[in-house]
Motif scaffolding. Structure first.
Motif, short mmCIF file in Angstrom:
data_model
loop_
_atom_site.label_atom_id
_atom_site.label_comp_id
_atom_site.label_asym_id
_atom_site.label_seq_id
_atom_site.Cartn_x
_atom_site.Cartn_y
_atom_site.Cartn_z
N GLN A 1 2.82 28.61 70.01
CA GLN A 1 3.41 28.53 71.34
C GLN A 1 2.43 29.16 72.33
O GLN A 1 1.67 28.48 72.97
N CYS A 2 2.38 30.51 72.39
CA CYS A 2 1.41 31.11 73.32
C CYS A 2 -0.01 31.03 72.78
O CYS A 2 -0.97 31.07 73.54
N GLY A 3 -0.15 30.96 71.45
CA GLY A 3 -1.48 30.81 70.86
C GLY A 3 -2.21 32.10 70.58
O GLY A 3 -3.31 32.08 70.04
N CYS B 1 -1.68 34.52 68.42
CA CYS B 1 -1.85 34.84 67.00
C CYS B 1 -2.66 33.78 66.27
O CYS B 1 -3.05 33.97 65.12
N CYS C 1 3.59 36.71 64.29
CA CYS C 1 3.68 35.83 65.45
C CYS C 1 4.93 36.20 66.23
O CYS C 1 6.01 36.29 65.64
N ARG C 2 4.79 36.43 67.52
CA ARG C 2 5.96 36.82 68.33
C ARG C 2 6.70 35.61 68.89
O ARG C 2 7.75 35.76 69.49
N CYS C 3 6.15 34.40 68.72
CA CYS C 3 6.74 33.25 69.40
C CYS C 3 7.43 32.26 68.48
O CYS C 3 8.56 31.87 68.72
S1 FES Z 1 2.21 31.69 69.13
FE1 FES Z 1 2.56 33.40 70.40
S2 FES Z 1 2.23 35.04 69.01
FE2 FES Z 1 2.18 33.35 67.72
#
Ligand code: FES
Ligand code: FAD
Ligand code: FES
Lengths: 155, 287
Positions: free
Chosen positions: A100-102, A104, A136-138
């Protein structure tokens, strides 16, 4: 005190004078300007800084740059072909929405690279265990697992 | 986070490392896999003036068969132990324990010698090293000695190693036929460190326990043996009820740790429960 180190990174040889306390992650990001390797937690937990050192995935925030002297490093920048063609793992994370945010993602891909080099046909359980050093936080991890399964089939 | 500046040495022999230790005394620290020391240095909880890196000493990383047992170099990584066919066949639970430490990346760096020398109360290896009755071989300038596992773990983060001593080799004795080994832990979900971890090495014959050694980690300040359980089980029949009754003694005499992960009472409960589980497993493997 500085120490002269020579390290092969993504196939190119670099020689630099570094302080012994310089961490490999800072060497890669700040001396070599390869900023694809991320620093997440800086406390050895999240795996965002994962790179391949002499064939093995390691958390580069927990390795001294001097330790890599005479060694070989592969970072996320070293996976795609020179003509820009993505590595099957990079392609799989794109195809299966493994990010998602990328933030990690570089670490995830380098860990998955190590996992698949040792176990080309991992089960879902093997993947979840093998990737337990990467947080991964997302995404909630499901699509990361799917991406690695997809890459394993293609490789 | 950046460690304090230090002087760096990468000796290529144990003798050279020992003489550097003599020269620099308390201001020096040995560096193995760095996965306990570097986090401490980054937090500046450790601030050595001199770091002596053992990585360039080539004859410290090996796994060899010796007299039916194993000799393992101190710089051998968890990953190498986990995947070694010799360890899997001669001390199966040691390979399994190594595979349960932390995660893949940590196992690629962390070493058996570093783990034992650090003696983290939540470290996995000390339990199985006690259960296997291993011997630690050390070097200092001009001297070598062997320390039995039972004498090695002294207190919280404290071992019998002297400041000028290097742990070189871990010797695992040959196991008699009819021996089963097992390790199980209740691990921290994030780090995998043992909240409680129990190892058992049990030799059986005709359904009876001939001998048993049990190592406990995570529970108290240092890894210890569960001697009251061992005594209760030796000579006894290996049925479920007998094992369960013996395992109830596992929490005897331990001053349990208490932290954000588990109360002392919960650790005591886990100690009894996991002792029962590993004994059942070791007994079934003893065949
Ligand atoms: S995609 Fe956002 S922390 Fe893994
Ligand atoms: C995220 C994370 C999760 C972890 N989870 C676990 C876990 O689940 N279970 C577990 O058991 N551990 C865990 N660890 C700790 C890990 O196993 C370490 O690798 C281990 O505790 C230390 O080994 P090392 O080789 O890294 O030693 P280092 O960190 O290099 O050294 C540790 C200490 O031992 C001394 N030393 C090292 N080698 C020698 C030697 N040959 N002779 C004398 N002294 C020596 C050093 O001077 C230092 O004081 C974890 C670590 C991290 C970062
Ligand atoms: S930044 Fe290295 S493990 Fe998180």
């Amino acid at each position: 005190m500085t120490v002269t180190i020579t390290v092969e990174v993504n196939g190119e040889s670099y020689t630099n004078d570094v302080e012994p306390r310089l961490l490999l992650t800072h060497y890669i990001r700040e001396v070599l300007n390869l900023t694809g390797t991320h620093v997440g937690c800086d406390t050895s937990n999240c795996g965002a800084c994962t790179i391949i050192l002499d064939g093995k995935a390691v958390k580069s925030c927990t390795v001294l740059a001097v330790r890599a002297n005479g060694g070989k490093v592969t970072t996320i920048e070293g996976l795609a072909k020179k003509n820009g063609e993505l590595h099957p793992l990079q392609d799989a994370f794109w195809e299966k929405h493994g990010l998602q945010c990328g933030f990690c993602t570089p670490g995830m891909i380098m860990s998955a690279y190590d996992l698949l080099s040792n176990n080309p046909n991992p089960s879902e359980q093997d993947i979840r265990e093998g990737m337990s050093g990467n947080l991964c936080r997302c995404t909630g991890y499901h699509n990361i697992v799917k991406a690695i399964e997809y890459a394993a089939q293609k490789m | 986070m950046i460690p304090r500046a230090f002087e760096y040495h990468a000796p290529t022999s144990v003798a050279e490392a020992a003489s550097l230790l003599d020269q620099h005394g308390d201001s020096a620290k040995l560096l193995a896999g760095g996965h306990s020391l570097l986090p401490l240095m980054k937090l500046r909880l450790a601030q050595p003036e001199v770091v002596i890196d053992l990585a360039k000493i080539s004859d410290l990383s090996y796994i060899r068969q010796s007299n039916g047992g194993l000799s393992i170099g101190a710089m051998t990584t968890y990953a190498d132990i986990e995947s070694s066919a010799d360890v899997q066949s001669l001390a199966p639970a040691l390979a399994e324990t190594a595979g349960m430490v932390a995660d893949r990346q940590v196992r690629n760096m962390g070493t058996i010698g570093g783990s034992l020398a650090h003696s983290d109360p939540a470290g996995d290896l000390p339990a199985i090293i006690l259960a296997l009755g291993a011997q630690m071989v050390t070097s200092s300038s001009g001297a070598h000695r062997t320390i039995a596992a039972d004498d090695f773990f002294v207190d919280l983060f404290t071992t019998a190693l002297q400041p000028n001593e290097i742990l070189n080799e871990i010797q695992i004795p040959a196991l008699p036929s009819g021996t089963g080994t097992a390790y199980a832990k209740f691990g921290n979900k994030a780090s995998h460190y043992a909240i409680v971890g129990i190892a058992a090495v049990l030799t059986a014959s005709g359904g009876k326990c001939q001998s048993v050694r049990i190592g406990i980690t995570g529970a108290g300040a240092k890894a210890t043996r569960a001697t009251s359980v061992e005594n209760a089980l030796t000579g006894a029949s290996l049925d479920g009820a007998t094992i369960k009754a013996a395992a109830q003694l596992a929490s005897d005499g331990i001053d349990f740790n208490e932290d954000v992960h588990a109360s002392a009472e919960y650790r005591a409960h886990l100690t009894r429960l996991y002792t029962e589980r590993v004994l059942l497993e070791a007994a079934s493997r003893a065949g």
